[in-house]
Design an enzyme around this catalytic site. Structure first.
Site, PDB file in Angstrom:
ATOM      1  N   CYS A 114      32.590  30.856  39.744  1.00  9.45           N
ATOM      2  CA  CYS A 114      32.861  32.162  40.360  1.00  9.45           C
ATOM      3  C   CYS A 114      31.980  32.403  41.576  1.00  9.45           C
ATOM      4  CB  CYS A 114      32.628  33.278  39.337  1.00  9.45           C
ATOM      5  SG  CYS A 114      33.980  33.469  38.191  1.00  9.45           S
ATOM      6  N   ARG A 147      36.869  45.300  39.690  1.00  4.07           N
ATOM      7  CA  ARG A 147      36.755  44.717  38.357  1.00  4.07           C
ATOM      8  C   ARG A 147      37.613  45.507  37.372  1.00  4.07           C
ATOM      9  NH1 ARG A 147      32.604  42.207  36.273  1.00  4.07           N
ATOM     10  NH2 ARG A 147      34.149  41.800  34.660  1.00  4.07           N
ATOM     11  N   ARG A 161      42.803  48.099  37.012  1.00  3.38           N
ATOM     12  CA  ARG A 161      42.881  47.876  38.458  1.00  3.38           C
ATOM     13  C   ARG A 161      44.044  48.664  39.066  1.00  3.38           C
ATOM     14  NH1 ARG A 161      41.625  41.322  38.892  1.00  3.38           N
ATOM     15  NH2 ARG A 161      40.179  41.294  37.141  1.00  3.38           N
ATOM     16  N   LYS A 169      42.757  29.913  34.695  1.00  3.05           N
ATOM     17  CA  LYS A 169      41.862  30.159  35.834  1.00  3.05           C
ATOM     18  C   LYS A 169      40.562  30.839  35.405  1.00  3.05           C
ATOM     19  CE  LYS A 169      43.995  34.500  37.471  1.00  3.05           C
ATOM     20  NZ  LYS A 169      42.831  35.377  37.330  1.00  3.05           N
ATOM     21  N   ASP A 170      40.498  31.378  34.176  1.00  2.00           N
ATOM     22  CA  ASP A 170      39.275  31.994  33.665  1.00  2.00           C
ATOM     23  C   ASP A 170      38.408  31.019  32.879  1.00  2.00           C
ATOM     24  OD1 ASP A 170      39.943  34.461  34.728  1.00  2.00           O
ATOM     25  OD2 ASP A 170      40.954  35.145  32.914  1.00  2.00           O
ATOM     26  N   ARG A 194      37.414  33.977  46.110  1.00  2.00           N
ATOM     27  CA  ARG A 194      38.409  33.192  46.847  1.00  2.00           C
ATOM     28  C   ARG A 194      39.312  34.090  47.669  1.00  2.00           C
ATOM     29  NH1 ARG A 194      43.728  32.599  45.783  1.00  2.00           N
ATOM     30  NH2 ARG A 194      43.452  33.663  43.789  1.00  2.00           N
ATOM     31  N   ARG A 195      39.910  35.091  47.017  1.00  2.00           N
ATOM     32  CA  ARG A 195      40.800  36.000  47.738  1.00  2.00           C
ATOM     33  C   ARG A 195      40.048  36.760  48.823  1.00  2.00           C
ATOM     34  NH1 ARG A 195      42.916  37.901  42.021  1.00  2.00           N
ATOM     35  NH2 ARG A 195      44.597  36.391  41.658  1.00  2.00           N
TER      36      ARG A 195
END
Length: 315
Positions: free
Chosen positions: A247, A154, A160, A88-89, A136-137
Site C-alpha cells: 500500500c 477511507r 464512501r 487486491k486486498d 495508485r489511483r
C-alpha cells in the site's frame, strides 16, 4: 482414476463484515453448497483492524494485511476453514502457513468514476475534490489531472458513497467490481479504461485463502479456481512482489489472455504523480510469474529503483 475428495461435513467461511465482503463470502458459500449439497456451509463475520481504523490512509497504518490478519487467526484457531478476500486486498507475500487455494473468474477490473453531478473526470472543474483510498489511483489522477484536488477516502463502499452524497467530494473513484456485485452499477457514471487508469493487481478477483496444512480444504475449493484468471493474477502479483508492492507503493498491474498469449501491463509512480514509469510484456500463460518478474526488471532498468528509494526515504 482421480482420488475422491474428502469434503468436511461442515465448512466455515471467515469474512469481514462489510456488505461487500459478506456478498463475496455468500457467493463462495453458494458455490460450495452447490458442489457439496451434503455439507453445511456457514459464514463467520468478523471486524478487522483495517475496518476499525478509518481516520488515516491505509498506507500509514500497516497496509493490506490489516484486512486479513484476524481471519487468519480464526483459521489457525480452528474457528474457520477458509477465508474469502478481494484479491487486491491480499498482501503480495502470503504469510507462512497459508495459501491462495482458488482464484475466481474476474469481474470487471476497471476503476469506476462516481459522481452525482459530473459524467467523467474531464468534466470536473479545476479544484474539484476527488476521493480515493488508493495511492495508485491518487498518483494517476495527480499525473493526468493536476488541476484536481485529490483527497483520501477511507471506509467501506457504502460509507464512501454516503460521504460523496453528503457533498464531501465532487467525485470518487471506486473499483467497478464492488459496485456491480452489490447491485449498484447504476452509480457508475463512467468506467476508466486500463489506458486511463491501470487497475491494481488482482482487481475484480476473489481469492479463497486456506491453511496450507488443510489438504482437504485445498482439494475441496479447487473446483472454484478459474485457470485463465489465475495465470493473469500470478503475473500481476509477481510484478508487484518484484517491486516491493504494498500500500506504500503506487503500483498497477493488469494482465489479459488473448490469441497471442498473456499480455501484462505494469506501472509504478511517485505518490504525487510527478514521475511515472510504465511498460508491457507478452509471453506464454504458463510463464506468468516469470513475465511479471521480467516486466519489473524492465521498469527497474528505466529507473524504478529511484522511485522505490524515494518512497523508502519518505517513510
Amino acid at each position: 482414476m482421480t482420488a475422491a475428495i474428502t469434503v468436511p461435513s461442515q465448512i466455515v467461511i471467515a469474512s469481514r463484515e462489510s456488505r461487500l465482503a459478506l456478498w463475496q463470502a455468500e457467493h463462495v458459500r453458494e458455490r460450495l453448497a452447490q458442489l457439496y449439497p451434503k455439507t453445511t456451509v456457514t459464514i463467520l463475520g468478523m471486524t478487522t483492524r483495517g475496518d476499525q481504523i478509518l481516520d488515516r490512509p491505509l498506507s500509514a497504518i500497516g497496509g493490506k494485511g490489516l484486512f486479513i490478519k484476524e481471519l487468519e487467526v480464526a483459521m489457525q484457531a480452528g474457528r474457520a476453514d477458509l477465508a474469502v478476500h478481494s484479491l487486491k486486498d491480499v498482501p503480495m507475500e502470503m504469510p507462512t502457513g497459508f495459501v491462495l487455494a482458488a482464484i475466481s473468474a474476474r469481474e470487471n477490473p476497471c476503476d469506476a468514476f462516481v459522481s452525482p453531478r459530473f459524467d467523467t473526470l474531464d468534466d470536473l472543474p479545476p479544484e474539484a475534490v476527488v476521493g480515493t483510498s488508493s495511492l495508485r489511483r491518487a498518483a494517476i489522477l495527480r499525473a493526468r489531472y493536476p488541476q484536481l484536488t485529490v483527497r483520501s477516502l477511507r471506509g467501506n463502499l457504502d460509507t464512501r458513497l454516503k460521504k460523496l452524497d453528503a457533498g464531501e467530494y465532487d467525485a470518487i473513484i471506486l473499483a467497478a467490481a464492488g459496485l456491480i456485485r452489490l447491485g449498484l452499477a447504476q452509480r457508475i457514471r463512467s468506467l476508466l479504461t486500463p489506458e486511463q487508469s491501470l487497475p491494481a493487481p488482482g482487481q475484480g478477483v476473489l481469492a479463497v485463502e486456506v491453511s496450507s496444512a488443510r489438504t482437504d480444504m485445498i482439494a475441496s475449493v479447487a473446483a472454484l479456481n478459474d485457470a485463465a484468471t489465475a495465470h493473469c493474477v500470478r503475473a500481476e502479483r509477481a510484478f508487484s512482489r518484484a517491486l516491493g508492492g504494498s500500500c506504500q507503493v503506487p503500483l498497477a498491474a493488469y494482465a489479459v489472455l488473448d490469441d497471442a498469449g498473456l499480455w501484462l501491463r505494469g506501472l509504478i509512480a511517485t505518490p504525487d504523480g510527478g514521475r511515472m514509469l510504465a511498460g508491457e510484456l507478452r509471453g506464454a500463460p504458463q510463464d506468468d510469474e516469470s513475465i511479471g518478474c521480467m516486466l519489473a526488471q524492465v521498469l527497474r532498468n528505466q529507473g524504478a529503483d529511484a522511485i522505490l528509494e524515494s518512497l523508502s526515504a519518505g517513510q
